[in-house]
Design a protein around this motif. Structure first.
Motif, mmCIF file in Angstrom:
data_model
loop_
_atom_site.group_PDB
_atom_site.id
_atom_site.type_symbol
_atom_site.label_atom_id
_atom_site.label_comp_id
_atom_site.label_asym_id
_atom_site.label_seq_id
_atom_site.Cartn_x
_atom_site.Cartn_y
_atom_site.Cartn_z
ATOM 1 N N LYS A 16 7.014 -4.177 6.419
ATOM 2 C CA LYS A 16 7.358 -2.801 6.053
ATOM 3 C C LYS A 16 6.314 -1.832 6.590
ATOM 4 N N HIS A 26 -1.987 0.487 0.011
ATOM 5 C CA HIS A 26 -0.857 0.582 0.942
ATOM 6 C C HIS A 26 0.418 0.864 0.175
ATOM 7 N N ASN A 27 1.070 1.956 0.492
ATOM 8 C CA ASN A 27 2.322 2.319 -0.172
ATOM 9 C C ASN A 27 3.493 2.137 0.792
ATOM 10 N N PRO A 28 4.633 1.721 0.292
ATOM 11 C CA PRO A 28 5.772 1.476 1.197
ATOM 12 C C PRO A 28 6.271 2.773 1.814
ATOM 13 N N ASP A 60 3.505 -11.603 14.312
ATOM 14 C CA ASP A 60 4.856 -11.668 13.756
ATOM 15 C C ASP A 60 5.804 -11.150 14.835
ATOM 16 N N SER A 62 8.845 -11.215 15.031
ATOM 17 C CA SER A 62 10.075 -10.544 14.579
ATOM 18 C C SER A 62 9.894 -9.018 14.600
ATOM 19 N N MET B 1 5.851 -11.964 9.653
ATOM 20 C CA MET B 1 6.580 -12.964 8.893
ATOM 21 C C MET B 1 8.013 -12.466 8.647
ATOM 22 N N PRO B 2 9.015 -13.208 9.078
ATOM 23 C CA PRO B 2 10.387 -12.756 8.835
ATOM 24 C C PRO B 2 10.631 -12.544 7.344
ATOM 25 N N ARG B 6 9.035 -14.199 3.257
ATOM 26 C CA ARG B 6 8.040 -13.484 2.452
ATOM 27 C C ARG B 6 8.144 -13.896 0.991
ATOM 28 N N PHE B 22 13.556 0.075 -1.850
ATOM 29 C CA PHE B 22 12.597 0.958 -1.183
ATOM 30 C C PHE B 22 11.405 0.186 -0.620
ATOM 31 N N GLY B 23 11.327 -1.124 -0.904
ATOM 32 C CA GLY B 23 10.266 -1.931 -0.330
ATOM 33 C C GLY B 23 8.924 -1.745 -0.997
ATOM 34 N N LEU B 24 8.780 -2.244 -2.193
ATOM 35 C CA LEU B 24 7.510 -2.093 -2.907
ATOM 36 C C LEU B 24 6.383 -2.866 -2.232
ATOM 37 N N THR B 25 5.165 -2.374 -2.397
ATOM 38 C CA THR B 25 3.994 -3.163 -2.047
ATOM 39 C C THR B 25 3.254 -3.496 -3.348
ATOM 40 N N SER B 33 3.455 -0.734 -6.128
ATOM 41 C CA SER B 33 3.051 0.594 -5.641
ATOM 42 C C SER B 33 3.621 1.706 -6.523
ATOM 43 N N MET B 184 6.067 5.680 -2.934
ATOM 44 C CA MET B 184 5.993 5.759 -1.472
ATOM 45 C C MET B 184 4.794 6.577 -0.997
#
Lengths: 254, 400
Positions: A16, A26-28, A60, A62, B1-2, B6, B22-25, B33, B184
């Motif tokens: 991401k 790190h924030n998405p 990576d 990909s 990493m695909p 993960r 939204f894809g959190l970290t 996050s 975000m």
């Protein structure tokens, strides 16, 4: 006269795109394809995609597929996990224009020579994270102990890279706090430099006026505002002169 | 990493996990996050941040012969708070704009009416022709598995088009959902409205013109009003869109309750959640849309509400898990049937589409018993949404 470059740095964590703050938070921030297309439409001069996922011992690939799928015109440099010449060759063959190496500078500089033989020195950027502490500058690589920048200078003197990405590690993700370029004499660095981390447009304009500088780079600031690249470009051109960066007009098409 | 390799990570504090759209970290302590950014609500100097907001909007105040800013609004209590801030605390003259969802509830219509009267503001409402709106929903349901896309597309573009067309360079939005849910951006980033965020999060990475490709119900003309202005148009107007939540410790529940008490904004029981303020203006959001969300993501809107409440410390995680399970099996058949009838499809067809897009439904968690102490603390002063007999198309009750 060749223009200097306005560069976007795009950190990627676990696939991401992230907002990165001083290498610690790190924030998405979305997916890579959308981000690349956005920066491309805004006319940034180069995009540096760096995979910062922990524990990478190989790239990576990909992500390189995603970069290719974005089908953009802007040159892309890719870094993160490249340890061998064969991996650099594969990265270039999968569509990136240059590779970025950091850990190899400390671990295996001979491998950088091998990469240079395979893809050419012009296709390699060396990344040097730097911190300003105790009154002096230190190279602060992610996987190695800090060392005085003077010692690091000897390490990179004959390094077969075309440019250095010098990163103000502590101030990465902020604006107007860059504290590295001002402490490095213009004649010291053996390769041309792209400055990154904590820059605002005033500091970026000042950097671009240096003889050792080929570009300035922004990360988070290009993610938080509409037309951010245009606004930074315009502001830097106003401060440093129209010759500092090429002129780019916002797209008229929807 | 695909993506498939993960690791799955569950936030140690809230109910979100690494599958969040939204894809959190996650930080080293296992905090997501969204929770990390939320912590800024208690650590930042919000007095100083509001002073910063005053400086940001100052150049736009008192524009002769024109509005100072554009404000997107909806018929929910939260928007009373936003307009109150902009009109009464910042002293701006906003042009309110609202994009018609076509699925309006009584509460939503009441709130919009009350909003413009309470704050004495002009309001510009955009209603896409009903037959075209149906076509848009049919197309996005079959192509993307979404009934919410047309509204999101309109709600996120209509204010921008109004700003560009009327030379009003400031748009003031309430909050930025990807920041509130997933953290975000840091609030100190002061992120602004962008085409990129709209494309990725609101439009599900589908631009309106892409919906006209192949065998589509839609023509290029049909989606013109949903297209974002070009970069050169944005640059010409120098339009920017700021978020109030970057300058105020945004708390949709507390703000809504204040507005219900202070101005009589409507709050109503919604199916599928305890929250009586969020999306009470839209009869389809918490029924059909939520059913799609549950199938697609494995959880419903109630989880978003619970995560917010956990972060504010108003509910514990254990009780939140029980509440989520209690809301897992919601009967929204009545509202769903209204929607199916409106769109001209059958429930079986809808189910086929869900299966086509998102696969078989996961087994719902076993219904759990949850205390009503927490849920009953939400205000209610309007009829429950499940009791609605029709969608209200336009302000005073024209039904479709």
């Amino acid at each position: 006269m060749a223009y200097k470059r306005l560069v976007a740095v795009v950190p990627v964590l676990e696939g991401k795109v992230v907002m990165s703050y001083g290498y610690t938070r790190h924030n998405p921030a979305g997916n890579l394809k959308t981000t690349l297309r956005n920066l491309d439409r805004w006319g940034v001069d180069e995009i540096v995609v760096i995979d910062i996922s922990m524990g990478l011992d190989a790239p990576d690939f990909s992500l390189l597929g995603q970069i290719r799928h974005a089908a953009i015109r802007t040159p892309v440099a890719f870094g993160g996990g490249i340890r061998k010449a064969a991996e650099a060759v594969k990265a270039i063959s999968l569509g990136c224009d240059r590779v970025v190496v950091e850990t190899l500078i400390w671990d295996a500089p001979a491998e950088i020579s091998a990469i240079s033989s395979a893809v050419g020195q012009q296709a390699i950027i060396g990344a040097i994270p730097v911190v300003h502490s105790q009154g002096q500058l230190w190279a602060a690589p992610v996987r190695h102990a800090r060392e005085a920048l003077q010692i690091c200078m000897r390490r990179i003197q004959d390094l077969q890279v075309s440019e250095l990405l010098v990163i103000d590690r502590e101030h990465e993700g902020t604006q107007g706090s860059h504290a590295v370029a001002g402490h490095i004499d213009v004649t010291v660095l053996p390769q041309k430099v792209i400055w990154f981390g904590g820059l605002d447009t005033v500091q970026a304009a000042r950097c671009l006026q240096r003889l050792d500088t080929v570009g300035v780079a922004f990360g988070n600031p290009f993610m938080i505002q509409e037309l951010a690249v245009h606004q930074h470009r315009q502001s830097i051109r106003t401060i440093a002169g129209a010759g500092a960066l090429r002129k780019v007009t916002p797209y008229a098409e929807v | 990493m695909p993506k498939s390799e993960r690791p799955f990570v569950q936030c140690r504090a809230c109910l979100y996990d690494s599958h969040h759209p939204f894809g959190l970290t996650f930080d080293d302590s296992g905090l997501c996050s969204g929770c990390t950014t939320h912590a800024e609500k208690t650590s930042l100097d919000w007095g100083a941040r509001f002073a910063r907001l005053e400086r940001v909007v100052s150049p736009y105040r008192g524009r002769k012969g024109n509005y100072d800013c554009v404000m997107p609004v909806r018929g929910t209590a939260e928007y009373f708070y936003a307009v109150d801030v902009v009109k009464n605390r910042l002293g701006l003259n906003p042009l309110l704009v609202s994009f018609n969802s076509h699925f309006n509830s009584q509460a939503g219509i009441h709130n919009l009416d009350l909003l413009r009267e309470t704050f004495d503001c002009d309001i510009l409402q955009k209603t896409i022709s009903p037959p075209l709106y149906k076509k848009l929903i049919s197309e996005t349901l079959s192509r993307l598995g979404s009934v919410h896309w047309p509204w999101l597309a309109g709600h996120t573009v209509w204010p921008v088009r109004v700003a560009v067309q009327n030379d009003i360079p400031l748009i003031i939005w309430s909050d930025h959902q990807p920041t509130e849910q997933a953290g975000m951006f840091s609030y100190q980033d002061e992120n602004e409205m962008t085409r990129r965020s709209r494309h990725e999060h609101d439009l599900m990475q589908w631009e309106p013109q892409e919906l006209t490709s192949g065998e589509s119900l839609l023509s290029a003309q049909d989606v013109l009003t949903l297209q974002y202005p070009s970069d050169s148009q944005l640059a010409k107007t120098d339009v920017r869109g700021i978020y109030l939540a970057n300058y105020l410790p945004w708390d949709t529940r507390r703000y809504s309750e204040e507005m219900v008490s202070k101005f009589g904004a409507s709050a109503a029981q919604c199916p599928g959640t305890f929250d009586t303020y969020d999306h009470v203006d839209n009869l389809v959001y918490m029924s059909v849309h939520d059913a799609i969300k549950r199938r697609k993501l494995g959880y419903g809107r109630v989880r978003d509400h619970l995560c917010r409440e956990i972060r504010f410390g108003r509910i514990g995680k254990t009780e939140a898990i029980a509440l989520e399970a209690a809301y897992a099996q919601v009967d929204t058949a009545h509202v769903n049937e209204m929607f199916f009838s409106w769109l001209g499809i059958h429930a079986q067809g809808f189910e086929w589409l869900l299966k086509h897009h998102f696969g078989e439904a996961l087994p719902a968690p076993r219904p759990a018993h949850a205390s009503t102490t927490f849920t009953s603390s939400y205000l209610r002063n309007a009829a429950p949404l499940e009791e609605a007999q029709e969608f209200i198309l336009i302000g005073k009750g024209l039904v479709l």
